[in-house]
Design an enzyme around this catalytic site. Structure first.
Site, mmCIF file in Angstrom:
data_model
loop_
_atom_site.group_PDB
_atom_site.id
_atom_site.type_symbol
_atom_site.label_atom_id
_atom_site.label_comp_id
_atom_site.label_asym_id
_atom_site.label_seq_id
_atom_site.Cartn_x
_atom_site.Cartn_y
_atom_site.Cartn_z
ATOM 1 N N ARG A 1 15.423 -0.763 10.640
ATOM 2 C CA ARG A 1 15.062 -1.708 9.577
ATOM 3 C C ARG A 1 16.173 -1.669 8.534
ATOM 4 O O ARG A 1 16.438 -0.611 7.963
ATOM 5 C CB ARG A 1 13.741 -1.329 8.901
ATOM 6 C CG ARG A 1 12.547 -1.199 9.817
ATOM 7 C CD ARG A 1 11.266 -0.964 9.011
ATOM 8 N NE ARG A 1 10.211 -0.392 9.825
ATOM 9 C CZ ARG A 1 9.432 -1.085 10.640
ATOM 10 N NH1 ARG A 1 9.608 -2.383 10.760
ATOM 11 N NH2 ARG A 1 8.486 -0.496 11.349
ATOM 12 N N ARG B 1 8.575 -3.028 14.700
ATOM 13 C CA ARG B 1 7.446 -3.890 14.342
ATOM 14 C C ARG B 1 7.614 -4.511 12.961
ATOM 15 O O ARG B 1 7.924 -3.844 11.993
ATOM 16 C CB ARG B 1 6.142 -3.081 14.403
ATOM 17 C CG ARG B 1 4.914 -3.916 14.083
ATOM 18 C CD ARG B 1 3.652 -3.090 14.169
ATOM 19 N NE ARG B 1 3.216 -2.929 15.536
ATOM 20 C CZ ARG B 1 2.776 -1.772 16.052
ATOM 21 N NH1 ARG B 1 2.783 -0.693 15.302
ATOM 22 N NH2 ARG B 1 2.356 -1.700 17.294
ATOM 23 N N HIS C 1 14.343 5.036 17.413
ATOM 24 C CA HIS C 1 13.861 5.258 16.053
ATOM 25 C C HIS C 1 14.726 6.280 15.314
ATOM 26 O O HIS C 1 14.495 6.564 14.143
ATOM 27 C CB HIS C 1 12.396 5.723 16.114
ATOM 28 C CG HIS C 1 11.689 5.704 14.809
ATOM 29 N ND1 HIS C 1 11.257 6.853 14.178
ATOM 30 C CD2 HIS C 1 11.326 4.686 13.996
ATOM 31 C CE1 HIS C 1 10.658 6.541 13.043
ATOM 32 N NE2 HIS C 1 10.691 5.240 12.903
ATOM 33 N N ARG D 1 1.236 12.711 5.085
ATOM 34 C CA ARG D 1 0.958 11.560 4.217
ATOM 35 C C ARG D 1 -0.134 10.671 4.789
ATOM 36 O O ARG D 1 -1.015 10.223 4.071
ATOM 37 C CB ARG D 1 2.225 10.725 4.008
ATOM 38 C CG ARG D 1 1.966 9.445 3.211
ATOM 39 C CD ARG D 1 3.215 8.635 3.014
ATOM 40 N NE ARG D 1 3.878 8.262 4.249
ATOM 41 C CZ ARG D 1 3.530 7.201 4.990
ATOM 42 N NH1 ARG D 1 2.509 6.442 4.640
ATOM 43 N NH2 ARG D 1 4.200 6.912 6.089
#
EC number: 2.7.4.1
Length: 688
Positions: free
Chosen positions: A375, A405, A435, A564
């Site tokens: 991203r 995504r 990733h 988290r």
């Protein structure tokens, strides 16, 4: 103890995380406008939950019922809907409370019925010159296919056009992607009052301007609604189709995918609700939610700065890593060659990484650059640097993850732009997302080629580097850089065997190494040697790893978890997880970095990773974790982890009840970890 008692369903655990976000909106110690923004974050998160988690659950229900099995998923669906409904009720109450608090601070979010004469005139001018061009009613009749027309997660006004006993219907899209959702109105007396109006209410006020002259009507009534679609897509493989073509086709499928949630204004007439449900083919599995007058609260993430300075967080200026500023270094490569550099965002500035890549793009000594992007920012300087490097004759390879995504469309755009510039662009094999957060710069230095590597926990994204906590390790250590080179070779040839001595690389060796390291802690505990495991993760849901942690706890290993988001593991179960403590922190920055720490008999091992402990990250993605080999940097990470676990302000327990209880302060001093980490890093970055 039954199997179902050992694990929390990941969907419910995710909702508990989002409830922690809602707690931040409720926390009166947070500045008022920041509390409004947390409402936006909660809403945005919930939209994504329905697109992904809820849609996946819906598919499981359909499959199980087709197979005639008694679906546990249906029971889970009921739990989800009950929990979301309760949280949404809390959301509505909080929103009304915050509106009152804003009014006490002279900030007024008014509706179309509260406009002064002057504001009415101003709004009609605003509509005519800025808004009308973006408004085209969709008339609902027998031929209208709303599934094709309606955009995912956009707010619409469903309008009744009433003429005598006849009612026709139309939809108006709220164009918040083209016009600001919040519009400042001209002030009235007293001048210190700051009135604003939502775009939705401007359209409500201007309904006559939209329909007059085209329809005969006695009355117009407008009600808000929103639809969320399934975010998954099918990659239908064809021999002649490239992955980019497949992704482009699949994104078009998403635009018309199955609706999974329909939210509508609570006082919408039943006849109109029925028309919309029929036109949207809403099934009994979908979540049909009556709500308030406004939807798409995700826009509240960008609630404007208005009023006094104390209504927003006190800024924490991003810090420079002063090692790069030493006069003896001609460039970033000199600094990294002398010693490894560790950056921790958003406390450190991301500018150091951007500058290093900019230097690499024109440095005559640089031969090649390899980088993978997952991203990137909308106006990415990293993409610009790769294009400039190609123009300067460097051999540039960019690995673009087309299956990231919600960023697929942007990544297709970047891939095309890079290819046109002469960059060698490669993609992951379908089903094997990349990733990892890597780049590798090869530089001619004398007779040698020296390599400089980046291994990180977060994306190469200037925007998220201001909001997410993430590490970047910059190193010229050949033990690491040689293996980063192997990772890029593996990406280009994923079916060739490859081995790693230092890096932990999914899907190659991550599960084996993690099991071995946990088992070593178990053996050390049994032998009376120092043992312990500390993990900082976004998500912990892989059952194999959860079971291994249970085994470690049962053997006396102390396990400390900071998770988290989703956590399937249940701490403090008698005889199962007595030695496991789990907390979660939600604060101004999103805790995103992944850190694995193993006591290792007193010689601690510290890893930074791109991978959460989810099955997909361990077994089905290319992920990279690096050990911290420099003792100084290892201690820095350990210090930061200690600060996080000492939080007495924003830390909550993760427990079986998903209670989100705050960790009690007791007689300990007040520690808000993110502020304390900023002070810690600032103390390190002092001029000599």
């Amino acid at each position: 103890m039954g199997q179902e008692k050992l694990y929390i369903e990941k969907e419910l655990s995710w909702l508990a995380f989002n409830e922690r976000v809602l707690q931040e909106a409720a926390d009166k110690s947070n500045p008022l406008i920041e509390r409004m923004r947390f409402l936006g974050i909660y809403s945005n998160n919930l939209d994504e939950f329905y697109k992904v988690r809820f849609a996946e659950l819906k598919r499981r229900i359909i499959i199980s019922e087709e197979q005639g099995s008694n679906s546990h998923s249906r029971h889970l669906l009921g739990k989800i809907q009950s929990r979301v409904l309760k949280a949404d009720q809390g959301f509505d109450g909080l929103y009304n409370e915050l509106l009152l608090e804003m009014a006490r601070n002279q900030i007024f979010l008014i509706n179309e019925r509260q406009l002064s004469v002057n504001q009415q005139s101003w709004l009609r001018h605003y509509f005519k010159h800025y808004l009308r061009q973006h408004i085209t009613p969709i008339l609902i009749n027998r031929e209208t296919d709303l599934v094709q027309f309606l955009k995912d997660d956009y707010t619409y006004l469903a309008v009744e056009i009433i003429r005598g006993d006849t009612i026709n219907y139309a939809l108006l899209e709220i164009p918040s992607d083209k016009v600001p959702r919040f519009v400042n109105l001209p002030p009235e007396t007293p001048r210190r009052r700051k009135p604003m109006i939502l775009l939705d209410n401007i359209l409500r006020y201007c309904l006559d301007d939209i329909f007059k002259g085209f329809f005969d009507y006695d009355a117009l009534n407008a009600y808000s609604m929103k639809m969320t679609r399934d975010a998954e897509y099918d990659l239908v493989h064809e021999m002649e189709s490239s992955l980019m073509e497949l992704m482009s086709s699949s994104l078009k499928q998403r635009l018309t995918a199955e609706p999974v949630r329909f939210v509508y204004q609570r006082d919408m007439p039943a006849a109109l609700v029925d028309v919309l449900r029929e036109k949207l083919t809403i099934s009994r599995y979908d979540s049909i939610v009556p709500g308030g007058r406004y939807h798409n609260f995700k826009d509240f993430i960008n609630f404007p700065n208005v009023g006094k300075a104390n209504l927003v967080n006190k800024p924490l200026p991003r810090l420079r890593h002063l090692w790069f500023d030493k006069e003896k270094f001609r460039n970033g490569f000199d600094a990294i060659r002398e010693r490894d550099v560790l950056l921790y965002y958003p406390y450190h500035t991301f500018e150091h990484v951007l500058e290093l890549l900019r230097q690499a793009s024109f440095d005559p000594s640089v031969l090649a650059i390899k980088i993978n992007i997952y991203r990137v920012a909308k106006d990415s300087r990293i993409i610009d640097s790769m294009i400039h490097a190609a123009h300067n004759g460097k051999k540039v390879t960019v690995v673009v993850e087309l299956q990231a995504r919600f960023d697929e469309e942007a990544n297709i755009h970047w891939a095309k732009r890079l290819t046109e510039a002469g960059v060698h662009v490669i993609f992951s094999a379908p089903g094997l997302k990349i990733h990892a957060k890597l780049f590798l710069i090869s530089r001619k230095e004398g007779d040698d080629v020296v390599r400089y590597a980046h291994i990180g926990t977060g994306n190469f994204n200037e925007k998220t580097a201001r909001l997410y906590t993430d590490y970047s390790l910059l190193t010229a250590d050949a033990r690491i850089t040689n293996e980063v080179r192997r990772v890029f070779n593996f990406i280009e040839n994923p079916y060739r065997p490859v081995t790693f001595d230092y890096l932990m690389v999914s899907p190659q060796n991550s599960r084996r190494l993690l099991y071995e390291m946990i088992d070593r802690e178990i053996a050390n505990a049994q032998q009376g040697l120092p043992s312990g495991i500390t993990l900082k993760l976004n998500n912990l849901v892989d059952k194999g790893l959860v079971d291994r942690l249970y085994a470690a706890s049962g053997s006396g290993v102390q396990v400390n978890l900071l998770v988290r988001g989703m956590c399937s593991l249940i701490p403090q179960l008698e005889g199962i997880s007595d030695n496991i403590r789990a907390i979660s922190i939600v604060d101004r920055y999103l805790e995103h970095d992944r850190v694995y720490i193993f006591e290792n008999g007193g010689d601690k091992q510290v890893w930074l990773s791109s991978a959460d402990w989810m099955t997909r990250n361990i077994d089905y993605r290319i992920e990279v974790a690096t050990p911290i080999l420099d003792p100084r940097l290892k201690q820095r990470v350990l210090d930061i982890i200690d600060i996080l676990f000492s939080d007495t302000v924003k830390a909550r327990f993760i427990d079986k009840e998903l209670s989100n209880r705050y960790v009690p302060r007791g007689n300990r001093r007040k520690v808000q970890a993110q502020l304390a980490i900023y002070d810690y890093i600032k103390s390190l970055e002092q001029p000599d």
